[in-house]
Design an enzyme around this catalytic site. Structure first.
Site, PDB file in Angstrom:
ATOM      1  N   LYS A  11       0.844  -1.203   0.000  1.00  0.00           N
ATOM      2  CA  LYS A  11       0.000   0.000   0.000  1.00  0.00           C
ATOM      3  C   LYS A  11       0.883   1.258   0.000  1.00  0.00           C
ATOM      4  CE  LYS A  11      -3.610  -2.705   2.071  1.00  0.00           C
ATOM      5  NZ  LYS A  11      -4.818  -2.777   2.885  1.00  0.00           N
ATOM      6  N   HIS A  96      -8.377  -3.251  -6.130  1.00  0.00           N
ATOM      7  CA  HIS A  96      -8.347  -3.334  -4.673  1.00  0.00           C
ATOM      8  C   HIS A  96      -9.497  -2.494  -4.103  1.00  0.00           C
ATOM      9  CE1 HIS A  96      -7.116  -2.875  -0.520  1.00  0.00           C
ATOM     10  NE2 HIS A  96      -6.409  -3.972  -0.704  1.00  0.00           N
ATOM     11  N   GLU A  98      -9.682  -0.504  -1.743  1.00  0.00           N
ATOM     12  CA  GLU A  98      -9.348   0.902  -1.443  1.00  0.00           C
ATOM     13  C   GLU A  98      -9.409   1.744  -2.701  1.00  0.00           C
ATOM     14  OE1 GLU A  98      -5.698  -0.022   0.599  1.00  0.00           O
ATOM     15  OE2 GLU A  98      -6.894  -0.959   2.177  1.00  0.00           O
TER      16      GLU A  98
END
Ligand code: PGA
Length: 251
Positions: A11, A96, A98
């Site tokens: 990340k 993803h 996010e």
């Protein structure tokens, strides 16, 4: 036989020098990991060029966390799939939660990104998963099924050889709440069935399906023991080389 994989999604963490140190530690310990378990690390874009010099020649493969929905041109701030291969990247994570949640990533966009990633020669780790409201409403099977259909049904059995699916229940990501092995297994088995409906049993059987969401050394063994869980996409625990390798030793 489908491949077992443990992939680390760093990340937006680590400076470039810190990332280089982490990659060196992962590469050094990667020799402990059996040949039938693949290792992938996904550092931030800025680190890829330096980290590729460290992973080159080792069993650790390199992934980006995203790629652009165009190949080049006036798209300020974006990074295209061919740029990733040009620095030695072999994979990209796409979809993803996010990115879906904070950056408006839609299934339609993911079709384009997956296509461009495959054209550039990248493997794709496509993430799917329900949020807490969807799970509480009993819609988790349906949500994951639709995400798989909306994106992967646009591809061929041949393309599927380069695609890994990651099931990541949003309520388990970075929260410390892991899906139980049973909760994860039932979705994995369902995803495999959805793939079999389109591509046939063989392709579905050959597709690696990873679990992600608070996976750590203490719970990896139980998760990986499930018949349809072929490894993990690891966030927090991938930032410590020892934990990451410990997870890869949990099959
Ligand atoms: P986590 O993240 O392991 O920190 O829960 C997993 C992911 O988002 O890929």
């Amino acid at each position: 036989m489908r491949k077992k994989i443990v992939a680390g999604n760093w990340k937006m963490n680590t400076s470039c020098p810190e990332g280089v140190e982490l990659a060196k530690a992962v590469v050094a310990k990667s020799t402990e990991v059996p040949a039938n378990v693949g290792l992938i690390i996904a550092p931030p874009f800025t680190h890829l060029c330096c980290v590729s010099e460290i992973t080159e020649g080792s069993k650790v493969e390199l992934s980006a966390q995203n790629c652009a929905d165009h190949t080049s041109g006036a798209f300020t701030g974006e990074v295209a799939a061919p740029m990733l291969t040009s620095v030695g990247c072999q994979w990209t994570i796409l979809g993803h939660s996010e990115r879906r949640q904070y950056y408006g990533e839609t299934d339609e966009k993911l079709v384009v990104k997956t296509k461009l990633a495959l054209e550039a020669g990248l493997g794709v780790i496509l993430c799917v998963g329900e949020n807490l409201d969807e799970r509480e409403a009993g819609k988790h099977f349906e949500v994951c099924e639709n995400q798989i259909k909306n994106v992967l049904y646009n591809f061929t059995a041949e393309d599927m050889k380069k695609i890994v699916v990651a099931y990541e229940p949003v309520w388990a990501i970075g929260t410390g709440k892991t899906a139980t092995a049973e909760q994860a297994e039932e979705i994995h088995a369902h995803i495999r069935k959805v793939l079999a409906d389109k591509f046939g049993a063989q392709v579905a059987d050959d597709t690696t399906i990873l679990y992600g969401g608070s996976c750590k050394p203490s719970n990896a063994k139980e998760l990986f023991a499930q018949p349809d869980i072929d490894g993990g996409l690891i966030g927090g625990a991938a930032l410590k080389a020892d934990d990451f390798i410990q997870i890869a030793l949990s099959f």
